[in-house]
Design a protein around this motif. Structure first.
Motif, PDB file in Angstrom:
ATOM      1  N   ILE A 132     -11.159  -3.218  -2.652  1.00 48.56           N
ATOM      2  CA  ILE A 132     -11.711  -4.150  -1.815  1.00 48.56           C
ATOM      3  C   ILE A 132     -10.942  -5.510  -0.963  1.00 48.56           C
ATOM      4  O   ILE A 132      -9.596  -4.796  -0.587  1.00 48.56           O
ATOM      5  CB  ILE A 132     -11.288  -5.334  -3.122  1.00 48.56           C
ATOM      6  N   SER A 133     -11.666  -5.922   0.043  1.00 43.93           N
ATOM      7  CA  SER A 133     -11.181  -6.518   1.514  1.00 43.93           C
ATOM      8  C   SER A 133     -10.760  -8.170   0.704  1.00 43.93           C
ATOM      9  O   SER A 133     -11.471  -8.833   0.656  1.00 43.93           O
ATOM     10  CB  SER A 133     -12.064  -5.962   2.416  1.00 43.93           C
ATOM     11  N   ASP A 134     -10.206  -8.712   2.122  1.00 47.44           N
ATOM     12  CA  ASP A 134      -9.580  -9.346   1.774  1.00 47.44           C
ATOM     13  C   ASP A 134     -11.046 -10.727   2.548  1.00 47.44           C
ATOM     14  O   ASP A 134     -10.970 -11.216   1.395  1.00 47.44           O
ATOM     15  CB  ASP A 134      -8.535 -10.114   2.990  1.00 47.44           C
ATOM     16  N   ALA A 135     -11.828 -10.015   2.895  1.00 47.86           N
ATOM     17  CA  ALA A 135     -12.859 -10.771   3.260  1.00 47.86           C
ATOM     18  C   ALA A 135     -13.782 -10.908   1.973  1.00 47.86           C
ATOM     19  O   ALA A 135     -14.046 -12.203   1.451  1.00 47.86           O
ATOM     20  CB  ALA A 135     -13.430 -10.541   4.290  1.00 47.86           C
ATOM     21  N   GLN A 136     -13.394  -9.934   1.497  1.00 49.98           N
ATOM     22  CA  GLN A 136     -14.786 -10.031   0.002  1.00 49.98           C
ATOM     23  C   GLN A 136     -13.870 -11.390  -1.635  1.00 49.98           C
ATOM     24  O   GLN A 136     -14.540 -11.078  -1.355  1.00 49.98           O
ATOM     25  CB  GLN A 136     -14.831  -8.343  -1.016  1.00 49.98           C
ATOM     26  N   ARG A 137     -12.759 -11.038  -0.848  1.00 46.04           N
ATOM     27  CA  ARG A 137     -12.123 -11.396  -2.317  1.00 46.04           C
ATOM     28  C   ARG A 137     -12.339 -13.319  -1.756  1.00 46.04           C
ATOM     29  O   ARG A 137     -12.400 -14.086  -2.881  1.00 46.04           O
ATOM     30  CB  ARG A 137     -10.501 -11.206  -1.794  1.00 46.04           C
ATOM     31  N   GLU A 138     -11.086 -13.761  -0.477  1.00 39.27           N
ATOM     32  CA  GLU A 138     -11.818 -14.792  -0.301  1.00 39.27           C
ATOM     33  C   GLU A 138     -13.501 -15.762  -0.685  1.00 39.27           C
ATOM     34  O   GLU A 138     -13.965 -16.863  -1.157  1.00 39.27           O
ATOM     35  CB  GLU A 138     -11.858 -15.276   0.997  1.00 39.27           C
ATOM     36  N   ASP A 139     -14.650 -14.598  -0.335  1.00 40.08           N
ATOM     37  CA  ASP A 139     -15.944 -14.905  -0.802  1.00 40.08           C
ATOM     38  C   ASP A 139     -16.175 -14.748  -2.033  1.00 40.08           C
ATOM     39  O   ASP A 139     -16.611 -16.491  -1.865  1.00 40.08           O
ATOM     40  CB  ASP A 139     -17.053 -13.848  -0.379  1.00 40.08           C
ATOM     41  N   TRP A 140     -15.814 -14.403  -2.857  1.00 39.07           N
ATOM     42  CA  TRP A 140     -15.546 -14.452  -4.086  1.00 39.07           C
ATOM     43  C   TRP A 140     -14.950 -15.593  -4.684  1.00 39.07           C
ATOM     44  O   TRP A 140     -15.637 -16.426  -5.888  1.00 39.07           O
ATOM     45  CB  TRP A 140     -15.336 -13.444  -4.936  1.00 39.07           C
ATOM     46  N   ALA A 141     -14.223 -15.511  -3.801  1.00 39.78           N
ATOM     47  CA  ALA A 141     -13.266 -17.164  -4.887  1.00 39.78           C
ATOM     48  C   ALA A 141     -14.209 -18.254  -5.032  1.00 39.78           C
ATOM     49  O   ALA A 141     -13.802 -19.495  -5.665  1.00 39.78           O
ATOM     50  CB  ALA A 141     -11.793 -16.927  -4.199  1.00 39.78           C
ATOM     51  N   ALA A 142     -14.677 -18.318  -3.206  1.00 39.54           N
ATOM     52  CA  ALA A 142     -15.121 -19.785  -3.017  1.00 39.54           C
ATOM     53  C   ALA A 142     -16.286 -19.518  -3.497  1.00 39.54           C
ATOM     54  O   ALA A 142     -17.084 -20.378  -4.635  1.00 39.54           O
ATOM     55  CB  ALA A 142     -15.405 -19.630  -1.665  1.00 39.54           C
ATOM     56  N   HIS A 143     -17.293 -18.570  -3.990  1.00 42.31           N
ATOM     57  CA  HIS A 143     -18.050 -18.600  -4.224  1.00 42.31           C
ATOM     58  C   HIS A 143     -18.000 -19.181  -6.377  1.00 42.31           C
ATOM     59  O   HIS A 143     -19.371 -19.413  -7.038  1.00 42.31           O
ATOM     60  CB  HIS A 143     -19.382 -17.272  -4.053  1.00 42.31           C
ATOM     61  N   PHE A 144     -16.902 -18.563  -6.770  1.00 42.63           N
ATOM     62  CA  PHE A 144     -17.100 -18.645  -8.288  1.00 42.63           C
ATOM     63  C   PHE A 144     -16.854 -19.790  -8.401  1.00 42.63           C
ATOM     64  O   PHE A 144     -15.956 -20.270  -9.476  1.00 42.63           O
ATOM     65  CB  PHE A 144     -16.517 -17.354  -8.587  1.00 42.63           C
ATOM     66  N   ALA A 145     -16.357 -20.146  -7.494  1.00 43.03           N
ATOM     67  CA  ALA A 145     -15.231 -21.932  -7.812  1.00 43.03           C
ATOM     68  C   ALA A 145     -15.844 -23.030  -8.683  1.00 43.03           C
ATOM     69  O   ALA A 145     -15.822 -23.287  -9.764  1.00 43.03           O
ATOM     70  CB  ALA A 145     -14.646 -22.437  -6.896  1.00 43.03           C
ATOM     71  N   GLY A 146     -17.555 -23.174  -8.030  1.00 46.27           N
ATOM     72  CA  GLY A 146     -18.048 -23.894  -8.054  1.00 46.27           C
ATOM     73  C   GLY A 146     -19.329 -23.352 -10.166  1.00 46.27           C
ATOM     74  O   GLY A 146     -18.920 -22.843 -10.614  1.00 46.27           O
ATOM     75  N   ALA A 147     -20.148 -24.421  -9.358  1.00 50.96           N
ATOM     76  CA  ALA A 147     -21.100 -23.720 -10.130  1.00 50.96           C
ATOM     77  C   ALA A 147     -22.128 -23.023 -10.010  1.00 50.96           C
ATOM     78  O   ALA A 147     -22.302 -22.264  -8.991  1.00 50.96           O
ATOM     79  CB  ALA A 147     -22.271 -24.959 -10.227  1.00 50.96           C
ATOM     80  N   ARG A 148     -22.648 -21.763 -11.335  1.00 48.09           N
ATOM     81  CA  ARG A 148     -23.122 -20.776 -11.526  1.00 48.09           C
ATOM     82  C   ARG A 148     -24.180 -20.818 -10.882  1.00 48.09           C
ATOM     83  O   ARG A 148     -24.748 -21.836 -10.882  1.00 48.09           O
ATOM     84  CB  ARG A 148     -23.690 -20.693 -12.769  1.00 48.09           C
ATOM     85  N   GLY A 149     -24.642 -20.302  -9.501  1.00 40.78           N
ATOM     86  CA  GLY A 149     -25.875 -19.768  -9.231  1.00 40.78           C
ATOM     87  C   GLY A 149     -25.978 -20.315  -7.683  1.00 40.78           C
ATOM     88  O   GLY A 149     -25.304 -19.599  -6.134  1.00 40.78           O
TER      89      GLY A 149
END
Length: 576
Positions: free
Chosen positions: A559-576
RNA sequence: GGGCGCGUAGCUCAAUGGUCAGAGCAGGGCGCUCAUAACGCCUUGGUUGGGGGUUCGAGUCCCUCCGCGCCUACCA
């Protein structure tokens, strides 16, 4: 060989579960089931969707569907996700099945005959606009204590004061907002579990080694205040198992159904019957798992669940089964061990279905294969206290454990062999002291791993498994076949022959945690011998010289740092 | 309010009342070159939330304070 019955708490039907739900019951249950099968035991692993109750009806209404249709669809969705995570249920049933209808009514009738059912008339809030009785928490209003305007009928979330719905100021339906509420009288069946208090108390005392979490919750309910209370087991709903049926030892229950927490655990049994039906087998096939007079006396029954489910599994469900055997005519199999879990939190807070906070099962599989999640979740299972998911920790664990320690070992061994000896297990050379020492070390750790798996100490088992993987890298470093190949190619051949067999050894013992990677590895090795290693020395000679293999694809991409940051941002808020 | 539990290294977690409180990751150094810049070896790092007590001996048992979480019976 033993016979082991395993049930996972039933996931509720109203939506897709998050990773916290998964790690609290289904996933560890699957780990244990896979391990038991790998050891040659006869296993029956049962799960199902829990489909009754007010939330299911409301979710269906929100989706604009009849509730039966909604549940049927959601069941398929959950079944597909279970397959995606490789949950190896022998049967994934539905609490709305005909088998469960019949068995729930049968057990209720037995309880009635035992004098363990009473009828109690009580007053409940009815919403005219919604055309239904409202559970306490579905009534909102202003808290009489602190003035919070969105207090629920069971408790004010602002000041934590417990409330009666009738205490609320300006009460309204949380479903429709309607204030057209009235208090109506309604009669319900109650399970007189208070009369079984001593029996249950002694039964729990007679269990040894149960997690503190399990027994302390049970004891609290047994002894708190006036002790174990009788419990209403019917509701004024349409969707469910009808409480009035032919041969029922009571009248006046028309239009009512059994409460989900009465019929849901019964579905463990009914789902086993559904399994027998699906296999074209007779009743004896499921009864030998559930009736101690019909073959289940040698069964060990283990349940997995989150801590919120413990009261139902330690008290009301046993009360149902014990009560149904009041005359000795139906000895049902009671649970032998309850493995309960705390909660998994998400990055500093709770997973939240309503707020869409955290990672849900469907989303998880969209971004990474099941093994990544299985490994992290199981190796961090919230056994002793609540635990926490963070993307940093997830990335670090997966990259280090799966990609570097295990995946890279497979890679370095197979590629070295291919370049020096070709794609077949090389022949020649003998084992020396180093190889014997490795075998001894592997065997010692393997026995520890087995011990932890049998005790369902999941994190400890994961730690031991990882340590077994590390032994391979240590051996390779010391043996240094890349060096010995230059001077004594026969010795290098023996070392690589061992290392290739060690890969198979890892695939076999890791399979309960990471089944897909284990499969992929065995396929690449061209090996179908999944037999559990009894002695390390023999196990490391499974694939003889000349056995052909191929170099597998990279087992675990990092898992790359870029992926991790991307997912962290994506899943922080509302689903979808 | 009541009950249960938790608090240990920067992070995630271990330690039947008994050697110097351990492991993985992160950090530092060295080695190796087969491998997914992977692996191995060595190493820094702690007044075990605070205070008091019991004990020959306390992370562990008792009391107290602080902080956090969960449960509290009509969500399931």
């Amino acid at each position: 060989m033993a016979r082991i019955l395993i049930t996972s708490a039933l996931p509720y039907i109203n939506g897709i579960k998050h990773l916290g739900n998964l790690v609290g019951s289904q996933l560890p249950a699957d780990l244990f089931a896979r391990y038991c099968r790998a050891r040659g035991h006869e296993v029956m692993f049962i799960c199902a969707t829990d489909e009754h109750g007010t939330p299911a009806e409301l979710a269906a209404a929100k989706a604009g569907q009849p509730v039966a249709e909604y549940c049927a669809e959601m069941h398929l969705v959950q079944a597909e996700l279970a397959r995606g995570f490789r949950l190896s249920f022998d049967h994934f049933g539905r609490s709305s099945s005909q088998r469960n209808h019949a068995l729930t009514q049968h057990l209720a009738k037995r309880l009635g005959e035992a004098g363990l059912i009473s009828q109690i008339s009580e007053k409940q809030v009815y919403s005219v606009a919604d055309n239904r009785f409202l559970p306490d928490r579905y009534i909102e209003g202003t808290c009489p204590n602190c003035g919070y305007e969105r207090a629920r009928g069971d408790q004010c979330e602002e000041c934590t004061k417990q409330l009666e719905p009738t205490e609320l100021i300006n009460p309204r339906s949380a479903i429709s907002g309607s204030t057209d509420l009235e208090v109506r009288e309604t009669r319900h069946l109650f399970l007189r579990q208070s009369t079984l208090r001593e029996t249950l108390d002694k039964w729990i005392d007679s269990q040894t080694g149960w997690p503190v979490l399990t027994t302390s919750i049970a004891k609290k309910w047994l002894h708190d205040g006036d002790g174990l209370q009788d419990r209403g087991i019917t509701r004024d709903l349409d969707w469910g198992v009808p409480a009035q049926f032919e041969g029922a030892p009571w009248q006046g229950m028309a239009g009512k159904v059994f409460y989900v927490w009465f019929d849901a655990p019964i579905e463990y049994i009914a789902a086993t019957a559904e399994w027998a039906d699906a296999q074209g087998l007779g009743d004896d096939a499921w009864q030998r798992w559930w009736r101690t007079d019909l073959g289940a006396d040698d069964v060990r029954y283990v349940q997995f669940m989150g801590k919120d489910n413990v009261p139902f599994h330690t008290l009301s469900f046993p009360a149902t089964l014990i009560g149904a055997n009041f005359d000795g005519g139906e000895p049902w199999k009671l649970v032998d061990y309850i493995k309960s879990f705390n909660y998994l939190n998400y990055d500093g807070g709770q997973f939240s279905t309503s707020q869409g906070r955290g990672v849900f099962m469907d989303q998880a599989l969209e971004i990474l294969p099941a093994d990544y999640w299985r490994w992290w979740l199981l190796s961090h299972a919230p056994e002793n206290s609540d635990s926490e998911f963070t993307w940093e920790n997830f990335q670090a664990s997966v990259n280090k454990d799966l990609a570097d320690v295990l995946g890279n070992f497979v890679s370095r061994v197979t590629k070295f062999c291919r370049s020096k000896f070709g794609e077949a297990v090389p022949e020649g050379g003998e084992w020396g002291a180093r190889e014997a020492a490795l075998a001894a070390a592997l065997e010692g750790r393997l026995r520890a791993y087995e011990k932890h798996m049998e005790a369902m100490e999941i994190r400890k088992a994961a730690g031991e498994l990882r340590a077994l993987w590390v032994l391979g890298n240590e051996y390779l470093q010391e043996a240094a076949p890349w060096a010995s190949f230059k001077t004594e190619p026969e010795q290098a051949a023996a070392q690589i022959r061992l290392a290739l067999n060690l890969i198979r050894f890892y695939a076999v013992i890791s399979q309960p945690f990471i089944p897909d990677a284990a499969q992929a590895t065995m396929r690449a090795l061209g090996c179908e011998d999944w037999s559990w290693p009894e002695g390390a020395e023999a196990a490391l000679a499974t694939m003889p010289a000349g056995h052909a293999f191929s170099v597998p694809e990279v087992l675990f991409a990092k898992i790359s740092d870029a992926q991790r940051e991307d997912w962290a941002a994506h899943f922080a808020g509302a689903r979808g």
